[in-house]
Design an enzyme around this catalytic site. Structure first.
Site, PDB file in Angstrom:
ATOM      1  N   HIS A  35       0.866  -1.181   0.000  1.00 12.17           N
ATOM      2  CA  HIS A  35       0.000   0.000   0.000  1.00 12.17           C
ATOM      3  C   HIS A  35       0.905   1.233   0.000  1.00 12.17           C
ATOM      4  O   HIS A  35       1.914   1.279   0.716  1.00 12.17           O
ATOM      5  CB  HIS A  35      -0.932   0.001   1.223  1.00 12.17           C
ATOM      6  CG  HIS A  35      -2.122  -0.898   1.044  1.00 12.17           C
ATOM      7  ND1 HIS A  35      -2.699  -1.595   2.078  1.00 12.17           N
ATOM      8  CD2 HIS A  35      -2.846  -1.201  -0.079  1.00 12.17           C
ATOM      9  CE1 HIS A  35      -3.730  -2.296   1.609  1.00 12.17           C
ATOM     10  NE2 HIS A  35      -3.835  -2.082   0.305  1.00 12.17           N
ATOM     11  N   ASP A  67       1.095   4.129   1.191  1.00 11.40           N
ATOM     12  CA  ASP A  67       1.533   4.888   2.369  1.00 11.40           C
ATOM     13  C   ASP A  67       2.687   4.206   3.111  1.00 11.40           C
ATOM     14  O   ASP A  67       3.200   4.753   4.082  1.00 11.40           O
ATOM     15  CB  ASP A  67       0.354   5.163   3.314  1.00 11.40           C
ATOM     16  CG  ASP A  67      -0.360   3.908   3.775  1.00 11.40           C
ATOM     17  OD1 ASP A  67      -0.438   2.933   3.002  1.00 11.40           O
ATOM     18  OD2 ASP A  67      -0.850   3.884   4.919  1.00 11.40           O
ATOM     19  N   ASP A  84       0.590  -3.114   8.449  1.00 13.47           N
ATOM     20  CA  ASP A  84      -0.813  -2.985   8.863  1.00 13.47           C
ATOM     21  C   ASP A  84      -1.380  -4.380   9.127  1.00 13.47           C
ATOM     22  O   ASP A  84      -1.018  -5.331   8.441  1.00 13.47           O
ATOM     23  CB  ASP A  84      -1.616  -2.353   7.739  1.00 13.47           C
ATOM     24  CG  ASP A  84      -1.211  -0.920   7.436  1.00 13.47           C
ATOM     25  OD1 ASP A  84      -0.391  -0.333   8.177  1.00 13.47           O
ATOM     26  OD2 ASP A  84      -1.683  -0.374   6.415  1.00 13.47           O
TER      27      ASP A  84
END
Lengths: 305, 305
Positions: free
Chosen positions: B66, B68, B214
């Site tokens: 991802h 980010d 995450d």
């Protein structure tokens, strides 16, 4: 009142982001439209910092595929996606940028919430990229180590202003007024004739902005940017480092000024400064010797065109 | 004196960088080595801002693809190149990251000045990524929308400290001292015997750091992080937004605290905060109810392990 036509500098450093200067990006407002030219790393942060509403941007122009000119793009596209953008976005850039974007989103398994229209730029001639009712955007060749284009934004002629006193003397049909405002004499079916120059003020000159970064000193480019109101030209080095400029296909402040002079630009804005210079005042001094209407671009500052 | 083992937070926001918070990245110093974990957009700017010498980083660990968590990587690699780095760089990340990196550098026609050793992480088990004389780095599975791993950094046992008074009583051969310091009893060829517990202080406990971001709340991960000194666990949402956490495969502050409690971590550091929360104090309050040794990560702050 003239519609807005201004450029906000979001980043103006070359290579390594130091001295509080960021990689290249600029937001151009023209009327109700917002365009983004180049999108270096952290552009989305700079947009927020300088209160440019990123969501208003519908057109992004990328000059070339050196990282300092486009590495903020995928992050910005991702933020549009997270913000549930639905409006289409147009991206104009060199061959390869589409592959880079799709490679990222393929691996992150992202199906964007909005469509991207990708248009490939060519670096061999002037090309019309965007034909908006109020303005045109063209790309034109620059000379750098990779295929690179500059961008030219030119207003279309605006509707003419009517001379009120004249209108009070004669009552004109609405078709005549529409025609005159568009700069065309009007002949009615009844043979009536109204001349533009009699009923309208002279047209406001159309304004234009040219963006030239990155490029070696290359006088051939002046044919594309003749008489622009504002010329942003890269000024990576001082004359003292001219050898380095030649080697890396960049320009010096003097060379940028020379291009401004040759193209009869009204004003020159310097940018894309090498990280080797902390103090930029010698850049301005050097350019001023050749072309007096020069300014150093500053991040966060907005320049009217 | 214990060698340094500390983590500097460079970014701790999820999704959109707002409230002055940046995308995920952290620099870990362990002895003389610097590691980078994740590399969100603008990491190179954050490194400079917080005076972490980027050039010292030899190992970069990327948790997942991802944006980010990795969109600052190509910019950082480019800056190493512009800085004429020659030392090899190791990058550890999921399948696809190597394709992304090579796609960028293929289009920018860049032949890096230094070699990159790319090692693909697997998200199905504990994997040893780096076996350094002083420490080990492992990846372990997390549960997110894409293949994602956490990272565990564990010191190797350090040489034991000798009890000086004992040494003054007896003169030990150098081989015996080397053996004892490594925690091994020594038997000489002459039959002499020296016991570690007699000549050495008890070993200093080895320290460890786990990075979990995450991930959805996933108790299976505790087997990989049992008893760590510091646990960084994502805390994207508050319990009030738990539905959103489940939907997006993220955790709440309570869930992060639950993982810290279950894994018997000594301390919990929360991060990866959603842009919807400007004030983060409720995050801390919520986690404290379950696990008292908790801190909100702050950008620019260094946490000792």
């Amino acid at each position: 009142m003239k519609p807005e036509f201004e450029v906000t500098i979001l980043g103006n450093t070359s290579s390594i982001p130091v001295h509080g200067r960021n990689h290249t990006a600029q937001a151009v407002q023209i009327g109700q439209e917002w365009l983004l030219i180049d999108c270096g790393e952290a552009t989305q942060i700079q947009l927020r910092k300088f209160k440019v509403k990123a969501s208003k941007i519908d057109h992004i122009f990328i000059s070339h595929l050196h990282g300092d000119h486009y590495l903020g793009l995928v992050g910005l596209l991702s933020s549009f996606h997270l913000g549930k953008r639905s409006r289409p976005l147009s991206i104009y850039g060199p061959k390869g940028l589409d592959e880079i974007i799709t490679t990222h989103f393929r691996w992150s398994n992202t199906r964007l919430t909005y469509p991207i229209h990708y248009q490939e730029t060519k670096d061999n001639q002037l090309n019309l990229l965007l034909n908006h009712p109020k303005f045109m955007v063209y790309s034109f060749p620059l000379k750098h180590r990779l295929p690179t284009t500059g961008f030219l934004i030119r207003e279309k002629p605006r509707l003419r202003n009517l001379i009120k006193a004249k209108l009070e003397e004669q009552k004109l049909p609405i078709e005549a007024i529409n025609s005159l405002r568009q700069g065309m004499d009007y002949i009615g079916v009844d043979g009536s004739f109204y001349a533009v120059r009699e009923f309208c003020y002279p047209p406001e000159p159309v304004r234009s902005y040219a963006y030239c970064s990155d490029t070696i000193f290359w006088p051939e480019l002046i044919e594309y940017i003749q008489g622009v109101d504002l010329l942003y030209h890269e000024s990576t080095f001082l004359e003292a480092d001219k050898q380095r400029a030649d080697l890396t296909y960049h320009s010096t402040a003097s060379q940028a000024a020379e291009i401004a002079k040759l193209s009869k630009a009204k004003k020159l804005l310097l940018g894309h400064f090498s990280s080797r210079y902390k103090d930029l005042s010698p850049m301005k001094a050097e350019a001023e010797n050749i072309f007096p209407e020069v300014e150093l671009s500053e991040e966060g500052k907005t320049y009217s065109i």
